[in-house]
Design an enzyme around this catalytic site. Structure first.
Site, PDB file in Angstrom:
ATOM      1  N   GLU A 100       0.854  -1.180   0.000  1.00 43.73           N
ATOM      2  CA  GLU A 100       0.000   0.000   0.000  1.00 43.73           C
ATOM      3  C   GLU A 100       0.895   1.237   0.000  1.00 43.73           C
ATOM      4  OE1 GLU A 100      -3.278   0.393  -0.042  1.00 43.73           O
ATOM      5  OE2 GLU A 100      -3.906  -1.703   0.142  1.00 43.73           O
ATOM      6  N   ASN A 160       6.769   6.135   0.561  1.00 41.90           N
ATOM      7  CA  ASN A 160       8.117   5.556   0.539  1.00 41.90           C
ATOM      8  C   ASN A 160       8.527   4.940   1.871  1.00 41.90           C
ATOM      9  OD1 ASN A 160       8.489   6.491  -2.182  1.00 41.90           O
ATOM     10  ND2 ASN A 160       8.896   8.523  -1.335  1.00 41.90           N
ATOM     11  N   ARG A 161       7.544   4.577   2.673  1.00 41.82           N
ATOM     12  CA  ARG A 161       7.780   3.944   3.978  1.00 41.82           C
ATOM     13  C   ARG A 161       8.526   4.863   4.957  1.00 41.82           C
ATOM     14  NH1 ARG A 161       4.393   1.385   1.861  1.00 41.82           N
ATOM     15  NH2 ARG A 161       4.165  -0.886   1.818  1.00 41.82           N
ATOM     16  N   LEU A 162       8.593   6.154   4.666  1.00 40.69           N
ATOM     17  CA  LEU A 162       9.186   7.109   5.607  1.00 40.69           C
ATOM     18  C   LEU A 162       8.089   7.638   6.522  1.00 40.69           C
ATOM     19  CD1 LEU A 162      11.724   9.047   3.358  1.00 40.69           C
ATOM     20  CD2 LEU A 162      12.178   7.224   5.001  1.00 40.69           C
ATOM     21  N   HIS A 163       7.534   6.730   7.294  1.00 41.72           N
ATOM     22  CA  HIS A 163       6.384   7.051   8.132  1.00 41.72           C
ATOM     23  C   HIS A 163       6.757   8.022   9.248  1.00 41.72           C
ATOM     24  CE1 HIS A 163       4.759   3.717   5.954  1.00 41.72           C
ATOM     25  NE2 HIS A 163       5.507   2.830   6.582  1.00 41.72           N
TER      26      HIS A 163
END
Length: 215
Positions: A10, A192-195
């Site tokens: 996602e 980009n999964r840089l949450h």
């Protein structure tokens, strides 16, 4: 049997969580997120939360329960104190709560210490429950082995007859726990999964230290 799930992905793009914008008290941020999720996202049972405990057998166990109240002091839910969950909490009050609101791409993880709430507060909530839920709390010896469903249904029928036209008293083994937080982490999905991860840690002076964590 094997199924490869590595292609499940996602992209999280619905919000941001910046340290400069958060309040000093995490309960206020919890309140704001809870209201936003209820009002603006297609989330069923916003108050559904996972509680993790350390069982009497030494294993951790997680299950979903329903949050019934939150205050600056903590988070309250109700259960059977004699259940597997209740016994685990009484033996080791260090627990973890988590909320995952998929449509909002948000998660909250709460570490805290659980304790029973006052009996009069449990009485008040029990009296507010639908009659069927009251009877269910009396019928069920939660977590104990039962021969079949008919056993439960027969017990329920007998209790319905016994309490017809009468108030149903709260069983003394049923009531509320409050989880008083010592750490609360807020997670907002980002591209980009840089949450975004913001953690509040309770200090010895009862102030909250706010830190940003790497995703």
């Amino acid at each position: 049997m094997e199924k490869d799930l590595s292609n499940y992905r996602e992209s999280y793009e619905k919000g941001e969580l910046l340290k400069k914008n958060v309040p000093e008290n995490p309960i206020e941020l919890f309140r704001d997120w809870f209201i936003e999720v209820e009002q603006h996202f297609n989330q069923r049972e916003t108050n559904a939360m996972t509680i993790s405990t350390i069982g009497l057998d030494g294993y951790p166990k997680s299950r979903v329960v329903l949050l019934k109240k939150y205050t600056y002091e903590g988070f309250i839910f109700y259960t059977n104190y004699n259940s597997e969950k209740g016994k685990a909490i009484i033996a080791n009050p260090n627990v973890c709560l988590s909320f995952f609101w998929a449509d909002a791409e948000r998660q909250i993880i709460i570490k805290g210490k659980a304790e029973k709430i006052a009996e009069n507060l449990s009485d008040g909530y029990f009296e507010s429950r639908p009659r069927g839920s009251q009877l269910g709390a009396v019928v069920s010896n939660q977590s104990e082995v039962v021969n079949d469903r008919a056993e439960l249904e027969n017990k329920l029928k007998n209790l319905e007859e016994e309490y017809e036209g009468k108030d149903i008293p709260r069983p003394k083994h049923w009531g509320g726990f409050i989880i008083k937080p010592v750490e609360i982490e807020f997670w907002q999905g980002r591209p980009n999964r840089l949450h975004d991860r913001i953690r509040y840690k309770l200090q010895d002076d009862f102030q909250w230290k706010i830190e940003r964590l790497s995703p």
